[in-house]
Scaffold this motif. Structure first.
Motif, PDB file in Angstrom:
ATOM      1  N   GLY A  94    -110.702 -64.059  65.706  1.00  0.00           N
ATOM      2  CA  GLY A  94    -110.514 -63.048  64.679  1.00  0.00           C
ATOM      3  C   GLY A  94    -111.110 -63.419  63.344  1.00  0.00           C
ATOM      4  N   VAL A  95    -110.815 -62.585  62.356  1.00  0.00           N
ATOM      5  CA  VAL A  95    -111.314 -62.720  60.989  1.00  0.00           C
ATOM      6  C   VAL A  95    -110.110 -62.861  60.064  1.00  0.00           C
ATOM      7  N   MET A  96    -110.147 -63.867  59.184  1.00  0.00           N
ATOM      8  CA  MET A  96    -109.032 -64.098  58.255  1.00  0.00           C
ATOM      9  C   MET A  96    -109.495 -63.863  56.819  1.00  0.00           C
ATOM     10  N   ILE A  97    -108.640 -63.182  56.045  1.00  0.00           N
ATOM     11  CA  ILE A  97    -108.939 -62.818  54.663  1.00  0.00           C
ATOM     12  C   ILE A  97    -108.052 -63.623  53.714  1.00  0.00           C
ATOM     13  N   HIS A  98    -108.670 -64.170  52.664  1.00  0.00           N
ATOM     14  CA  HIS A  98    -107.990 -64.977  51.657  1.00  0.00           C
ATOM     15  C   HIS A  98    -108.324 -64.462  50.257  1.00  0.00           C
TER      16      HIS A  98
END
Length: 319
Positions: free
Chosen positions: A43-47
C-alpha cells in the motif's frame, strides 16, 4: 501483495495519476536497502513533515538526521501540489506498526485499531511526506490534497489496488497523528484519510486514467494583471540591495518575490521588494526546478523561467 515497481514505472504512475513530479538527485538509488528487505509492497502511506518550506523539507526528508538517516520517504508533496521524488527502495518512514492493520490493507477492508507495533512497515509501504506543520492549525491547500490523492491513485492503478490500500501514518503506528489539519484555510474542514480514500476511489473509477493537470487557476479578477519588466528586474538582481530599508530599485521585484514565496522557495520575511541575495538564491532554486543548471541557474532572472513563474502566479512579463 506486489513486487515494487521499477523507479521509472513508479514515477510514471504518479504522473499518469495527474500529479506534477520533480526528480531530485540520485533518487532512484537512494535507499536503506542495506538495512533490510523492501517488498512485497501492500500500500501507500501518507505522512506530514512537521516542517515548512519546500527546499528545507525536501532536503531534510532526503538526508534525514543523525538518529534517523534518510531517505525518510519516497516523495515529498509540497503545498503547491508538486511531488518531489527523493528516494526509492527501503525508506525510514513507516516504522513498526500493527500486523492486523497490514492484514486489513492486504484484504482491502476496514482498518482495525492500531494498538501494536510488531510489524516492519518500511518494508511494505510506499511513503509520501506532505509539507505541513502537523499542529492541527496549518492549512492543507486543496492543490496539495488533490496531489496526494492523485499520486496515491496512480500507484494503486499501476498495482491494481483499490483505495483501501492507502492509509495514514496515524492508522498504522500507535501514537502517530499524521496527517491532520484543516483543508483550505484555518478553521476549514478537517483533512481525514477517509476523505483522501474517497477521492482516490473517484480517480480510480475514471476511465481512462486522468491526464496530468496544470496548477489550479486563480479566481477570476477584474483588476489588471501586474506586469514585471524583465530588464528592470535583472538590474535589481544585479544591484543586490544590502538590507531592508535601502531604497527599492524596482517595485516589480516584490511581485516576483511573492511568487517565489508561494512556491516555498523564499521566506516571507524576504519578500520586501529588495531583490537581494536571499531572493537571488531563491530564484536560482526556481531555475533549477525549471531544469536549468550551472551558469543558467545563477539566480539572475531569464525570460523563459520568468514566463513560467508568471503563468503560475498571474502576472505578465515585459521585455
Amino acid at each position: 501483495m506486489a513486487t515494487p515497481l521499477s523507479p521509472a514505472k513508479f514515477r510514471d504512475a504518479i504522473r499518469a495519476g495527474g500529479a506534477r513530479v520533480v526528480e531530485v538527485g540520485d533518487w532512484t538509488t537512494h535507499n536503506r536497502n542495506h538495512k533490510g528487505p523492501w517488498g512485497p509492497l501492500h500500500g501507500v502511506m501518507i505522512h506530514h513533515t512537521v516542517t515548512e518550506g519546500t527546499e528545507h523539507s525536501v532536503a531534510l526528508c532526503r538526508t534525514g538526521y543523525s538518529s534517523l538517516p534518510g531517505p525518510l520517504c519516497h516523495g515529498v508533496i509540497d503545498k503547491a501540489g508538486t511531488v518531489h521524488l527523493i528516494g526509492y527502495g527501503r525508506a525510514n518512514h513507516a516504522g513498526s506498526g500493527d500486523d492486523d492493520v497490514l492484514d486489513d490493507v492486504i484484504a482491502e477492508r476496514a482498518l482495525s485499531p492500531d494498538n501494536e507495533s510488531n510489524t516492519d512497515g518500511n518494508r511494505h509501504f510506499y511513503g509520501f511526506e506532505c509539507i505541513n506543520l502537523g499542529d492541527n492549525a496549518d492549512p492543507w491547500p486543496e492543490a496539495q490534497v488533490e496531489a496526494i490523492a492523485r499520486a496515491a491513485a496512480g500507484i494503486c492503478r499501476a498495482h491494481g489496488w483499490g483505495a483501501e490500500s492507502v492509509i495514514g501514518h496515524s492508522e498504522w503506528q500507535p501514537g502517530k497523528v499524521d496527517p491532520r489539519g484543516p483543508i483550505g484555510k484555518k478553521g476549514g474542514p478537517a483533512l481525514t484519510m477517509a476523505k483522501i480514500r474517497a477521492r482516490v476511489a473517484q480517480l480510480l473509477d475514471d476511465d481512462p486514467a486522468p491526464a496530468p493537470t496544470a496548477p489550479a487557476p486563480s479566481a477570476p479578477s477584474t483588476s489588471k494583471p501586474k506586469t514585471v519588466d524583465l530588464s528592470k528586474l535583472i538590474a535589481a538582481a544585479r544591484r543586490d540591495p544590502a538590507k531592508k530599508g535601502t531604497p527599492v530599485s524596482y517595485a516589480g521585484a516584490r511581485v516576483v518575490e511573492d511568487a517565489l514565496a508561494a512556491e516555498g522557495l523564499l521566506a516571507r520575511k524576504y519578500a520586501d521588494g529588495h531583490f537581494g541575495s536571499a531572493s537571488v538564491s531563491a530564484y536560482a532554486r526556481w531555475q533549477r526546478r525549471c531544469g536549468y543548471s550551472g551558469a543558467a541557474a545563477d539566480g539572475i532572472p531569464g525570460r523563459a523561467s520568468l514566463d513560467l513563474l508568471a503563468r503560475r502566479h498571474g502576472f505578465k512579463v515585459a521585455a
